[in-house]
Design a protein around this motif. Sequence first.
Motif, PDB file in Angstrom:
ATOM      1  N   THR A   1       0.871  -1.170   0.000  1.00  6.43           N
ATOM      2  CA  THR A   1       0.000   0.000   0.000  1.00  6.43           C
ATOM      3  C   THR A   1       0.906   1.217   0.000  1.00  6.43           C
ATOM      4  O   THR A   1       1.823   1.317   0.827  1.00  6.43           O
ATOM      5  CB  THR A   1      -0.902   0.026   1.249  1.00  6.43           C
ATOM      6  N   LEU A   2       0.669   2.147  -0.918  1.00  2.00           N
ATOM      7  CA  LEU A   2       1.513   3.333  -1.007  1.00  2.00           C
ATOM      8  C   LEU A   2       1.166   4.346   0.066  1.00  2.00           C
ATOM      9  O   LEU A   2      -0.005   4.621   0.321  1.00  2.00           O
ATOM     10  CB  LEU A   2       1.357   3.981  -2.390  1.00  2.00           C
ATOM     11  N   LEU A   3       2.193   4.904   0.688  1.00  2.00           N
ATOM     12  CA  LEU A   3       2.028   5.948   1.687  1.00  2.00           C
ATOM     13  C   LEU A   3       2.206   7.326   1.065  1.00  2.00           C
ATOM     14  O   LEU A   3       1.733   8.325   1.592  1.00  2.00           O
ATOM     15  CB  LEU A   3       3.057   5.766   2.812  1.00  2.00           C
ATOM     16  N   LYS A   4       2.921   7.362  -0.067  1.00  2.00           N
ATOM     17  CA  LYS A   4       3.173   8.598  -0.807  1.00  2.00           C
ATOM     18  C   LYS A   4       3.016   8.292  -2.288  1.00  2.00           C
ATOM     19  O   LYS A   4       3.094   7.137  -2.699  1.00  2.00           O
ATOM     20  CB  LYS A   4       4.607   9.092  -0.592  1.00  2.00           C
ATOM     21  N   LYS A   5       2.833   9.319  -3.096  1.00  2.00           N
ATOM     22  CA  LYS A   5       2.795   9.152  -4.540  1.00  2.00           C
ATOM     23  C   LYS A   5       4.138   8.576  -4.988  1.00  2.00           C
ATOM     24  O   LYS A   5       5.196   9.013  -4.535  1.00  2.00           O
ATOM     25  CB  LYS A   5       2.561  10.509  -5.197  1.00  2.00           C
ATOM     26  N   ALA A   6       4.101   7.565  -5.848  1.00  2.00           N
ATOM     27  CA  ALA A   6       5.330   6.922  -6.315  1.00  2.00           C
ATOM     28  C   ALA A   6       5.172   6.496  -7.769  1.00  2.00           C
ATOM     29  O   ALA A   6       4.057   6.432  -8.286  1.00  2.00           O
ATOM     30  CB  ALA A   6       5.649   5.710  -5.446  1.00  2.00           C
ATOM     31  N   SER A   7       6.297   6.217  -8.405  1.00  2.00           N
ATOM     32  CA  SER A   7       6.243   5.735  -9.784  1.00  2.00           C
ATOM     33  C   SER A   7       7.271   4.633  -9.986  1.00  2.00           C
ATOM     34  O   SER A   7       8.326   4.622  -9.361  1.00  2.00           O
ATOM     35  CB  SER A   7       6.487   6.885 -10.762  1.00  2.00           C
ATOM     36  N   TRP A   8       6.925   3.690 -10.851  1.00  2.00           N
ATOM     37  CA  TRP A   8       7.826   2.613 -11.269  1.00  2.00           C
ATOM     38  C   TRP A   8       7.302   2.079 -12.585  1.00  2.00           C
ATOM     39  O   TRP A   8       6.131   2.205 -12.899  1.00  2.00           O
ATOM     40  CB  TRP A   8       7.946   1.516 -10.206  1.00  2.00           C
ATOM     41  N   GLY A   9       8.187   1.553 -13.372  1.00  2.00           N
ATOM     42  CA  GLY A   9       7.811   1.003 -14.667  1.00  2.00           C
ATOM     43  C   GLY A   9       7.206   2.040 -15.607  1.00  2.00           C
ATOM     44  O   GLY A   9       6.407   1.706 -16.469  1.00  2.00           O
ATOM     45  N   GLY A  10       7.564   3.322 -15.413  1.00  2.00           N
ATOM     46  CA  GLY A  10       7.067   4.369 -16.296  1.00  2.00           C
ATOM     47  C   GLY A  10       5.667   4.861 -15.985  1.00  2.00           C
ATOM     48  O   GLY A  10       5.110   5.642 -16.739  1.00  2.00           O
ATOM     49  N   LYS A  11       5.089   4.421 -14.874  1.00  2.00           N
ATOM     50  CA  LYS A  11       3.747   4.858 -14.497  1.00  2.00           C
ATOM     51  C   LYS A  11       3.776   5.450 -13.092  1.00  2.00           C
ATOM     52  O   LYS A  11       4.574   5.050 -12.256  1.00  2.00           O
ATOM     53  CB  LYS A  11       2.759   3.689 -14.522  1.00  2.00           C
ATOM     54  N   SER A  12       2.873   6.402 -12.833  1.00  2.00           N
ATOM     55  CA  SER A  12       2.744   7.003 -11.509  1.00  2.00           C
ATOM     56  C   SER A  12       1.524   6.438 -10.810  1.00  2.00           C
ATOM     57  O   SER A  12       0.513   6.141 -11.450  1.00  2.00           O
ATOM     58  CB  SER A  12       2.590   8.519 -11.630  1.00  2.00           C
ATOM     59  N   TYR A  13       1.623   6.301  -9.489  1.00  2.00           N
ATOM     60  CA  TYR A  13       0.537   5.735  -8.692  1.00  2.00           C
ATOM     61  C   TYR A  13       0.256   6.641  -7.498  1.00  2.00           C
ATOM     62  O   TYR A  13       1.169   7.238  -6.934  1.00  2.00           O
ATOM     63  CB  TYR A  13       0.924   4.329  -8.218  1.00  2.00           C
TER      64      TYR A  13
ATOM     65  N   ILE B   1      11.088  -4.319  -6.128  1.00  2.67           N
ATOM     66  CA  ILE B   1      10.480  -2.982  -6.174  1.00  2.67           C
ATOM     67  C   ILE B   1       9.813  -2.680  -4.834  1.00  2.67           C
ATOM     68  O   ILE B   1       9.962  -1.585  -4.288  1.00  2.67           O
ATOM     69  CB  ILE B   1       9.471  -2.879  -7.328  1.00  2.67           C
ATOM     70  N   ALA B   2       9.096  -3.653  -4.299  1.00  2.00           N
ATOM     71  CA  ALA B   2       8.431  -3.464  -3.001  1.00  2.00           C
ATOM     72  C   ALA B   2       9.452  -3.139  -1.926  1.00  2.00           C
ATOM     73  O   ALA B   2       9.241  -2.224  -1.122  1.00  2.00           O
ATOM     74  CB  ALA B   2       7.643  -4.712  -2.634  1.00  2.00           C
ATOM     75  N   GLY B   3      10.561  -3.838  -1.903  1.00  2.00           N
ATOM     76  CA  GLY B   3      11.603  -3.596  -0.914  1.00  2.00           C
ATOM     77  C   GLY B   3      12.157  -2.181  -0.985  1.00  2.00           C
ATOM     78  O   GLY B   3      12.360  -1.521   0.040  1.00  2.00           O
ATOM     79  N   LYS B   4      12.387  -1.690  -2.205  1.00  2.06           N
ATOM     80  CA  LYS B   4      12.899  -0.329  -2.376  1.00  2.06           C
ATOM     81  C   LYS B   4      11.884   0.701  -1.895  1.00  2.06           C
ATOM     82  O   LYS B   4      12.229   1.646  -1.198  1.00  2.06           O
ATOM     83  CB  LYS B   4      13.244  -0.060  -3.845  1.00  2.06           C
ATOM     84  N   LEU B   5      10.623   0.523  -2.278  1.00  2.00           N
ATOM     85  CA  LEU B   5       9.590   1.476  -1.883  1.00  2.00           C
ATOM     86  C   LEU B   5       9.404   1.498  -0.363  1.00  2.00           C
ATOM     87  O   LEU B   5       9.269   2.565   0.239  1.00  2.00           O
ATOM     88  CB  LEU B   5       8.269   1.150  -2.584  1.00  2.00           C
ATOM     89  N   ILE B   6       9.423   0.328   0.254  1.00  2.00           N
ATOM     90  CA  ILE B   6       9.248   0.238   1.700  1.00  2.00           C
ATOM     91  C   ILE B   6      10.453   0.861   2.420  1.00  2.00           C
ATOM     92  O   ILE B   6      10.285   1.651   3.355  1.00  2.00           O
ATOM     93  CB  ILE B   6       9.030  -1.225   2.139  1.00  2.00           C
ATOM     94  N   SER B   7      11.664   0.545   1.974  1.00  2.00           N
ATOM     95  CA  SER B   7      12.864   1.072   2.630  1.00  2.00           C
ATOM     96  C   SER B   7      12.977   2.588   2.514  1.00  2.00           C
ATOM     97  O   SER B   7      13.562   3.237   3.377  1.00  2.00           O
ATOM     98  CB  SER B   7      14.119   0.410   2.069  1.00  2.00           C
ATOM     99  N   ARG B   8      12.400   3.154   1.468  1.00  2.00           N
ATOM    100  CA  ARG B   8      12.452   4.600   1.271  1.00  2.00           C
ATOM    101  C   ARG B   8      11.256   5.331   1.876  1.00  2.00           C
ATOM    102  O   ARG B   8      11.137   6.540   1.753  1.00  2.00           O
ATOM    103  CB  ARG B   8      12.544   4.907  -0.220  1.00  2.00           C
ATOM    104  N   GLY B   9      10.351   4.574   2.493  1.00  2.88           N
ATOM    105  CA  GLY B   9       9.210   5.199   3.158  1.00  2.88           C
ATOM    106  C   GLY B   9       8.039   5.527   2.255  1.00  2.88           C
ATOM    107  O   GLY B   9       7.148   6.270   2.645  1.00  2.88           O
TER     108      GLY B   9
END
Length: 55
Positions: free
Chosen positions: A4-16, A28-36
């Motif tokens: 679940t995203l806590l902040k706006k993020a993008s990967w694979g050329g798309k924003s979520y 990808i999940a690990g990177k997003l989680i580690s960066r908050g």
Amino acid sequence: MKITLLKKASWGGKSYKSGSSHDVDDKIAGKLISRGYAEVYTPSEEVEDGPAPSE
């Protein structure tokens, strides 16, 4: 891994948007989680209500 995203993020050329849930690659999940930017997805628990009151 589902996140679940806590902040706006993008990967694979798309924003979520923040608050959305996605099933992504573990790397990808690990990177997003580690960066908050995300947390591990936990489904919301549904509350069982009794019958509706009669009028």
